[in-house]
Design a protein around this motif. Structure first.
Motif, PDB file in Angstrom:
ATOM      1  N   ASN A 194       1.120  -0.960  -0.155  1.00 50.91           N
ATOM      2  CA  ASN A 194       0.060  -0.261  -0.093  1.00 50.91           C
ATOM      3  C   ASN A 194       0.598   1.462   0.766  1.00 50.91           C
ATOM      4  O   ASN A 194       0.243   2.202  -0.142  1.00 50.91           O
ATOM      5  CB  ASN A 194      -1.061   0.073   1.270  1.00 50.91           C
ATOM      6  N   GLY A 195       2.337   0.966  -0.130  1.00 49.41           N
ATOM      7  CA  GLY A 195       3.450   2.094  -0.562  1.00 49.41           C
ATOM      8  C   GLY A 195       2.940   2.697  -1.760  1.00 49.41           C
ATOM      9  O   GLY A 195       2.470   1.893  -2.299  1.00 49.41           O
ATOM     10  N   ALA A 196       4.723   3.172  -2.138  1.00 51.45           N
ATOM     11  CA  ALA A 196       5.087   4.034  -3.272  1.00 51.45           C
ATOM     12  C   ALA A 196       5.803   2.832  -3.678  1.00 51.45           C
ATOM     13  O   ALA A 196       6.619   2.075  -3.601  1.00 51.45           O
ATOM     14  CB  ALA A 196       5.467   5.066  -3.656  1.00 51.45           C
ATOM     15  N   ASP A 204       3.658 -11.751 -21.036  1.00 50.81           N
ATOM     16  CA  ASP A 204       2.477 -11.552 -20.427  1.00 50.81           C
ATOM     17  C   ASP A 204       2.579 -11.990 -19.024  1.00 50.81           C
ATOM     18  O   ASP A 204       1.680 -12.182 -18.782  1.00 50.81           O
ATOM     19  CB  ASP A 204       1.103 -12.655 -21.381  1.00 50.81           C
ATOM     20  N   ASP A 205       2.604 -10.275 -18.859  1.00 54.96           N
ATOM     21  CA  ASP A 205       2.095 -10.143 -17.355  1.00 54.96           C
ATOM     22  C   ASP A 205       0.726  -9.489 -16.765  1.00 54.96           C
ATOM     23  O   ASP A 205       0.176  -8.945 -17.667  1.00 54.96           O
ATOM     24  CB  ASP A 205       3.381  -9.223 -16.877  1.00 54.96           C
ATOM     25  N   TRP A 206       0.367  -9.612 -15.136  1.00 51.18           N
ATOM     26  CA  TRP A 206       0.229  -9.158 -14.400  1.00 51.18           C
ATOM     27  C   TRP A 206       0.208  -8.525 -13.177  1.00 51.18           C
ATOM     28  O   TRP A 206       1.236  -9.148 -12.892  1.00 51.18           O
ATOM     29  CB  TRP A 206      -1.389 -10.232 -13.858  1.00 51.18           C
ATOM     30  N   LEU A 207      -0.013  -6.948 -13.472  1.00 50.51           N
ATOM     31  CA  LEU A 207       1.194  -5.933 -12.305  1.00 50.51           C
ATOM     32  C   LEU A 207      -0.248  -5.341 -11.473  1.00 50.51           C
ATOM     33  O   LEU A 207      -1.077  -4.804 -12.103  1.00 50.51           O
ATOM     34  CB  LEU A 207       1.433  -5.061 -13.057  1.00 50.51           C
ATOM     35  N   LEU A 208      -0.377  -5.600 -10.059  1.00 50.47           N
ATOM     36  CA  LEU A 208      -0.840  -5.152  -9.233  1.00 50.47           C
ATOM     37  C   LEU A 208      -0.546  -4.090  -8.547  1.00 50.47           C
ATOM     38  O   LEU A 208       0.369  -4.265  -7.306  1.00 50.47           O
ATOM     39  CB  LEU A 208      -2.077  -5.857  -8.615  1.00 50.47           C
ATOM     40  N   GLY A 209      -0.389  -2.386  -8.514  1.00 54.08           N
ATOM     41  CA  GLY A 209      -0.139  -1.924  -7.167  1.00 54.08           C
ATOM     42  C   GLY A 209       0.030  -1.579  -6.454  1.00 54.08           C
ATOM     43  O   GLY A 209       0.530  -1.156  -5.741  1.00 54.08           O
ATOM     44  N   ARG A 210      -2.099  -1.822  -5.841  1.00 49.98           N
ATOM     45  CA  ARG A 210      -2.575  -1.036  -4.890  1.00 49.98           C
ATOM     46  C   ARG A 210      -2.134   0.377  -4.823  1.00 49.98           C
ATOM     47  O   ARG A 210      -2.285   1.638  -4.862  1.00 49.98           O
ATOM     48  CB  ARG A 210      -1.778  -1.806  -3.597  1.00 49.98           C
ATOM     49  N   ASP A 211      -3.098   0.828  -3.154  1.00 49.44           N
ATOM     50  CA  ASP A 211      -2.489   2.062  -2.470  1.00 49.44           C
ATOM     51  C   ASP A 211      -1.171   2.611  -2.942  1.00 49.44           C
ATOM     52  O   ASP A 211       0.079   1.647  -2.866  1.00 49.44           O
ATOM     53  CB  ASP A 211      -3.049   2.161  -1.049  1.00 49.44           C
ATOM     54  N   GLY A 212      -1.131   3.931  -3.124  1.00 47.91           N
ATOM     55  CA  GLY A 212       0.047   4.680  -3.225  1.00 47.91           C
ATOM     56  C   GLY A 212       0.622   4.676  -4.978  1.00 47.91           C
ATOM     57  O   GLY A 212       0.022   4.261  -5.261  1.00 47.91           O
ATOM     58  N   ASP A 213       1.689   6.328  -4.961  1.00 50.84           N
ATOM     59  CA  ASP A 213       2.285   6.471  -5.645  1.00 50.84           C
ATOM     60  C   ASP A 213       2.739   5.430  -6.660  1.00 50.84           C
ATOM     61  O   ASP A 213       4.507   5.465  -6.576  1.00 50.84           O
ATOM     62  CB  ASP A 213       2.710   7.485  -6.005  1.00 50.84           C
ATOM     63  N   ASP A 214       2.323   4.219  -7.657  1.00 44.75           N
ATOM     64  CA  ASP A 214       3.150   3.198  -8.360  1.00 44.75           C
ATOM     65  C   ASP A 214       3.731   3.689  -9.652  1.00 44.75           C
ATOM     66  O   ASP A 214       2.480   4.931  -9.715  1.00 44.75           O
ATOM     67  CB  ASP A 214       1.733   1.629  -8.277  1.00 44.75           C
ATOM     68  N   ILE A 215       4.582   2.945  -9.957  1.00 44.32           N
ATOM     69  CA  ILE A 215       4.777   2.919 -10.962  1.00 44.32           C
ATOM     70  C   ILE A 215       5.156   1.217 -11.499  1.00 44.32           C
ATOM     71  O   ILE A 215       5.725   0.568 -11.312  1.00 44.32           O
ATOM     72  CB  ILE A 215       6.576   3.516 -11.616  1.00 44.32           C
TER      73      ILE A 215
END
Length: 689
Positions: free
Chosen positions: A555-557, A566-577
């Motif tokens: 939940n951070g950056a 073929d990827d699956w990416l989930l950032g959640r909360d926070g300022d993600d790249i």
């Protein structure tokens, strides 16, 4: 055999050779030929097993190669046809002790000329010259080559003499011709070229020359150095048996090992030791009695397949006798120091047609060595019947573990490389691909505290404890349950197989994976593959493999980098790249001001499922797209209006495309689909260097 990792695909092309540089990086080389030139591309793999940059062209050779001197026409002859040229056929690479790199190829030129006119009573001659060169090309800072040296040159001259007489048949009232023909051929062939690098600079090439002039036939060796006038070739043996092998010796010396002669009860093995200036220091000979050979084979078809000098100075030589490889141990003076026995596992089926096509051998720091045998089951190189057998030996020539066999090896090329830390990399080709696999020969787990400098530490197959201290360190656990402590700095941690504990410490730290994984930084029970059982502390970034990964942040950056697949990416909360990389990726930023980063054109069509305008950004790397400013067209059917590179956003579908030549002939490529988004402006983008 100890501690082999799973094979990985380096690239979907078949390499013809590889080298390992002083930094432990593996360089692969690939050749392609068209009507005008032969192009050699290179790909570099770092000592951690990751691709270090894109494929780049390292050499281009024109067809015909203007550097090769043509044979001048014979005086008085008339050349009727232009030279016929076979493009360079590259077959090996070599890294010199000074870091210089060489590529080797065979080149063939056919030159035809004639003299006189057919059907006259003086006759006429035809001559055809076939010149073959084995050439060393020096790789420099550009794809052109200013310096090169011929290693050897062979020549075949076919001469035809025709004399015709004219006759008149009175009864038939016709003229006819009767010809007298004769021909001969003068031939020099070059065979069995083998090379080795001096510690200082340059290399030694050994080869067999077969010619119609007995005084010029035999086994030769020649020092080649691009910066120094080359020494003349040294004749080692006028009547050698089979091919030779170049080996390293202490004190910046190289040796050439070959079979000198064969009788019914023994054969003679010889070695010439060469100084770094290319002069012969001294020669050695030893007689191997038939009675000392395992199984006492018939002494026929002998050739030296390969040899190596191990720690301590002993020499291990592999000699093929009657299609079966034998291993012998010798002192530095080529005196027998052990048995001369069949190589266990050196045959795959036992067929009488089976033989060793290629052998690669490297010495290990503990005095042992590793050997790879490339086996053919019939007389046709390559194909589905091609196999690889590997074996590790200790310093006494005793087998370590069991042999390791690879059946999926139809490309006909195999090579071992010494990574310099007790690890050996095997490279081979199969089904149009180049594959690698690494052997770790170390037997004691590492406990490494690191230094304040930038460290790269690679663990064993056991449970290691690796620390980075200060600096931007790279720690690789390998197999085993490892503990990786990055401490200060922005560190890269690769746990590998096993249940690892990775603590990045201060800084922005990356956990990287080599095979397909699921990694969830909030729920470790979901982790799979290499990440199964891993514990993560102070990890701010995840970097996936070149396969299909599923990466979820905190939940951070966080920074989530899918790499290939073929990827699956989930950032959640926070300022993600989120960086999908190549492949068809699905990206979910979650809450926060997220960046969806695209490194360049042609990465694949990604899907961004939760883009929020005014908060999130699409980030474009300028060098990757070859742009300095954003040119954006938004419409239901967007079309570039100028010849500048243009991004096109289709409002009706949310499809973002990139047209590299604007309204030119090139087609736009799909970059991403933004689900639920029907408009974009330049404020939704960020360009980065």
């Amino acid at each position: 055999m100890r501690n082999w990792n799973t094979p990985g695909v380096a690239i979907d092309r078949e390499a013809f050779s590889s080298t390992v540089d002083a930094a432990g990086q593996i360089h692969f080389y690939f050749a392609a030929t068209d009507a005008e030139k032969t192009t050699v591309d290179g790909l570099k793999i770092d000592r951690l097993g990751g691709v270090a940059g894109a494929i780049e062209t390292v050499l281009q050779v024109e067809v015909p190669d203007p550097s090769l001197p043509p044979r001048p026409p014979t005086p008085g002859y008339y050349q009727d046809f232009p030279d016929l040229v076979t493009p360079p056929a590259f077959d090996r690479a070599l890294t010199g002790g000074d870091g210089s790199r060489f590529l080797f190829s065979s080149n063939l030129i056919e030159h035809y000329e004639y003299f006189g006119e057919p059907y006259d009573d003086t006759g006429y001659y035809e001559k055809t010259y076939y010149q073959d060169y084995y050439t060393a090309y020096v790789l420099g800072d550009s794809t052109t080559y200013d310096d090169f040296e011929f290693v050897v040159r062979g020549e075949l001259i076919d001469v035809y003499y025709n004399e015709y007489a004219e006759f008149y048949d009175e009864e038939a009232d016709e003229y006819y011709y009767e010809g007298i023909e004769d021909s001969y051929a003068l031939e020099t062939s070059i065979e069995g070229v083998t090379v080795g690098a001096f510690d200082s600079a340059g290399f030694l090439a050994a080869y067999r020359s077969q010619t119609y002039v007995p005084q010029l036939s035999g086994l030769y060796a020649r020092k080649i150095d691009p910066d120094v006038a080359s020494q003349p070739a040294v004749l080692l043996d006028g009547t050698p048996v089979g091919d030779a092998a170049v080996i390293e010796r202490a004190g910046d010396l190289l040796g050439v090992v070959w079979v000198n002669s064969v009788g019914t009860e023994s054969f003679v093995l010889s070695m010439g030791a060469f100084r770094a200036d290319g002069t012969l220091q001294r020669s050695f000979n030893t007689t191997i009695p038939l009675a000392s050979l395992d199984g006492q084979p018939v002494l026929s078809g002998l050739t030296v397949l390969g040899a190596a000098t191990v720690e301590g100075g002993d020499i291990f030589a592999v000699v093929e006798i009657g299609g079966v490889p034998y291993l012998g141990q010798f002192t530095a003076a080529l005196q027998p120091a052990g048995d001369f026995a069949k190589i266990a596992g050196g045959r795959w089926t036992g067929s009488t047609r089976e033989h060793v096509e290629t052998l690669s051998i490297v010495a290990l720091p503990d005095g042992g060595f590793v050997m790879a045998l490339s086996l053919e089951q019939d007389d046709t190189p390559g194909g589905a019947d091609h196999r690889i057998v590997l074996q590790q030996y200790d310093g006494d020539g005793a087998i370590v573990g069991s042999s390791f066999k690879i059946a999926a090896a139809d490309g006909g090329w195999v090579q071992l490389g010494d990574l310099g830390d007790g690890r050996v990399v095997l490279s081979w080709t199969h089904d149009g691909q180049t594959l690698t696999q690494t052997l770790d020969t170390r037997t004691t787990a590492l406990v490494d505290a690191g230094t304040p400098d930038v460290d790269t530490t690679i663990g064993t197959a056991l449970g290691d404890t690796l620390s980075g201290d200060a600096g931007n360190d790279r720690l690789v656990g390998g197999a085993g349950n490892d503990r990786l402590l990055g401490e200060a700095g922005n560190d890269l941690l690769i746990g590998g197989a096993g249940a690892d504990r990775m603590d990045g410490g201060a800084g922005r730290d990356v956990a990287r994976f080599e095979t397909a994984v699921t990694v969830d930084l909030l729920d470790g029970s979901l982790n799979t593959g290499e990440a199964k059982g891993d514990l993560f502390t102070s990890i701010e970034s995840l970097r996936g493999s070149y396969q299909d990964d599923r990466l979820s942040g905190t939940n951070g950056a966080d920074i989530l980098d899918g790499q290939g697949g073929d990827d699956w990416l989930l950032g959640r909360d926070g300022d993600d790249i989120l960086i999908g990389g190549s492949g068809l990726d699905k990206l979910f930023g979650g809450a926060g001001a997220d960046q969806f980063r695209f490194e360049g054109k042609g990465e694949g069509h990604d899907t961004i499922d939760d883009f929020t305008r005014g908060t999130d950004l699409i980030v474009l790397r300028q060098d990757g797209f070859d742009i300095t400013a954003l040119n954006l067209v938004v419409a239901n059917a967007p079309v570039a209006s100028t010849g500048a590179a243009t991004f096109l956003f289709k409002k009706s579908t949310g499809l973002l495309s990139f047209d590299a030549d604007g309204n030119g002939a090139g087609q736009a490529i799909e970059v991403a689909t933004l689900t639920g988004i029907n408009n974009l402006t330049s404020a939704d983008f960020l360009l980065i260097a």
